[in-house]
Scaffold this active site. Sequence first.
Site, PDB file in Angstrom:
ATOM      1  N   SER A   1      23.929  55.507  22.331  1.00  0.00           N
ATOM      2  CA  SER A   1      23.052  54.478  21.776  1.00  0.00           C
ATOM      3  C   SER A   1      21.731  54.339  22.510  1.00  0.00           C
ATOM      4  O   SER A   1      20.778  53.799  21.960  1.00  0.00           O
ATOM      5  CB  SER A   1      23.784  53.141  21.750  1.00  0.00           C
ATOM      6  OG  SER A   1      24.098  52.745  23.060  1.00  0.00           O
TER       7      SER A   1
ATOM      8  N   LYS B   1      27.642  45.972  13.303  1.00  0.00           N
ATOM      9  CA  LYS B   1      26.370  46.706  13.215  1.00  0.00           C
ATOM     10  C   LYS B   1      26.056  46.991  11.738  1.00  0.00           C
ATOM     11  O   LYS B   1      25.773  46.059  11.004  1.00  0.00           O
ATOM     12  CB  LYS B   1      26.440  47.950  14.101  1.00  0.00           C
ATOM     13  CG  LYS B   1      26.443  47.536  15.583  1.00  0.00           C
ATOM     14  CD  LYS B   1      26.469  48.654  16.581  1.00  0.00           C
ATOM     15  CE  LYS B   1      26.304  48.091  17.985  1.00  0.00           C
ATOM     16  NZ  LYS B   1      27.330  48.545  18.934  1.00  0.00           N
TER      17      LYS B   1
ATOM     18  N   HIS C   1      27.607  53.320  16.285  1.00  0.00           N
ATOM     19  CA  HIS C   1      26.226  53.543  15.846  1.00  0.00           C
ATOM     20  C   HIS C   1      26.154  54.626  14.770  1.00  0.00           C
ATOM     21  O   HIS C   1      25.182  55.392  14.720  1.00  0.00           O
ATOM     22  CB  HIS C   1      25.329  53.903  17.028  1.00  0.00           C
ATOM     23  CG  HIS C   1      24.976  52.717  17.871  1.00  0.00           C
ATOM     24  ND1 HIS C   1      24.032  51.791  17.488  1.00  0.00           N
ATOM     25  CD2 HIS C   1      25.463  52.284  19.052  1.00  0.00           C
ATOM     26  CE1 HIS C   1      23.934  50.857  18.414  1.00  0.00           C
ATOM     27  NE2 HIS C   1      24.788  51.126  19.378  1.00  0.00           N
TER      28      HIS C   1
HETATM   29  C1  LIG Z   1      28.188  47.952  19.982  1.00  0.00           C
HETATM   30  C2  LIG Z   1      29.152  48.905  20.553  1.00  0.00           C
HETATM   31  C3  LIG Z   1      30.433  48.500  20.921  1.00  0.00           C
HETATM   32  C4  LIG Z   1      30.858  47.075  20.882  1.00  0.00           C
HETATM   33  O1  LIG Z   1      31.033  46.637  19.573  1.00  0.00           O
HETATM   34  P1  LIG Z   1      31.318  45.083  19.314  1.00  0.00           P
HETATM   35  O2  LIG Z   1      32.029  45.036  18.020  1.00  0.00           O
HETATM   36  O3  LIG Z   1      29.977  44.429  19.289  1.00  0.00           O
HETATM   37  O4  LIG Z   1      32.145  44.613  20.456  1.00  0.00           O
HETATM   38  C5  LIG Z   1      31.319  49.463  21.355  1.00  0.00           C
HETATM   39  N1  LIG Z   1      30.953  50.764  21.449  1.00  0.00           N
HETATM   40  C6  LIG Z   1      29.716  51.180  21.125  1.00  0.00           C
HETATM   41  C7  LIG Z   1      29.354  52.621  21.246  1.00  0.00           C
HETATM   42  C8  LIG Z   1      28.775  50.261  20.683  1.00  0.00           C
HETATM   43  O5  LIG Z   1      27.547  50.658  20.387  1.00  0.00           O
END
Ligand SMILES: *Cc1c(COP(=O)(O)O)cnc(C)c1O
Length: 394
Positions: free
Chosen positions: A184, A241, A212
């Site tokens: 990310s 997301k 992502h």
């Molecule tokens: C955003 C993210 C998470 C965490 O996700 P949440 O549902 O917000 O806890 C875990 N792994 C990756 C790669 C992320 O980008």
Amino acid sequence: MPPVLADIAAELDAIRAQSLWKTERPILTPQEPHIRVAGGREVLNFCANNYLGLADHPALITAAKEALDSHGLGMASVRFICGTSDLHLALERRIADYLHMEDSILFAACFDANGGVFEPLFGEQDAIVSDALNHASIIDGIRLSKARRYRFANGDMDDLEKQLKEARGTGARRVVIVSDGVFSMDGYFAKLADIRRLADAHEALILVDDCHATGFIGDKGRGTPARAGIAVDILTGTLGKALGGSAGGYIAAARPIVDLMRQRARPYLFSNALPPPIVAAAIKAIDLAEEGDDLRARLADNAKRFRSGMAKAGFTLLAGEHPIIPVMLGEAKLAQDMASRLYEQGIYVTGFFFPVVPKGQARIRTQMSAAHTASDIDAAIVAFTTVGRGLGIV
Ligand SMILES: *Cc1c(COP(=O)(O)O)cnc(C)c1O
């Protein structure tokens, strides 16, 4: 001040002195490209994970409101006591079908899915081989398991093979390769076709965290495995997301793996069920993502437009195709100055710096959305160019 608080204050001062302090800005509107922040300023948002623009989609809001009326606000229970509604089961089925996996299981967040997935599956006789740039939640989840740990340099397939041989050499029972589907901070894709080949050669499972990617990468938005044309054994992901931007995480896998999670994953067993309105909205979000070829095309166009405009203006970007587009700046202070001057110009972006990225590689990470218009993208390029000239960057 009690000594313990004085110690903590000194630690906080040190964070500030290194320009590493993070602040939060209250937003007064729904999450959209055009937002209003506390103080009344209207800005264009280029730092949300709102890839498909679903965070404020009317169909999701309606689904959430209807579930609020039909199922209430919350379950007031963990899943296995009295916290499972028909909506939870429908969403778990929907996620599994969408991702072409046998079954899936919901968590309060993907942080919890990653925190809970390793410990039940991988014990002392097992080995976990993890990319060095994997998300913090994966690192923490691996720490909670008793398995032997191996780390390979980010995206380095020679190193991965070396670590796999070492893991197999110790006679490990299960071996799993763990990677983010997309890293990310950089917007780089994991080399999943190569990882699949190495996993087959060394009889390893593959776990991919596709936070992502799910919803907007690969055929129908099925994520990085679909993009690479391979299957993986375990997928973890988020509903926070592209898939609506609210909350929740999941693990999708073969049924025995999901069944074991329901029996043993601690963040599942000891944490409240997701609220029904969020679950109902997530089902709708997956419908829209699956049908969302037009959204994905708009997102890809926006990413292309921003990349080419910024490159033409003379900025250093990390190459790629992902809607995460990092503008490389070097020092933390410069990234922060640039972000605050852009904010004055009405462009909301965030600087990322050590410890989130390596020292000397501070950057502004921009993120495109399908909800941005071409003129939004152009406005950002103009503002970056104005501010970049002022700071002597371009
Ligand atoms: C955003 C993210 C998470 C965490 O996700 P949440 O549902 O917000 O806890 C875990 N792994 C990756 C790669 C992320 O980008």
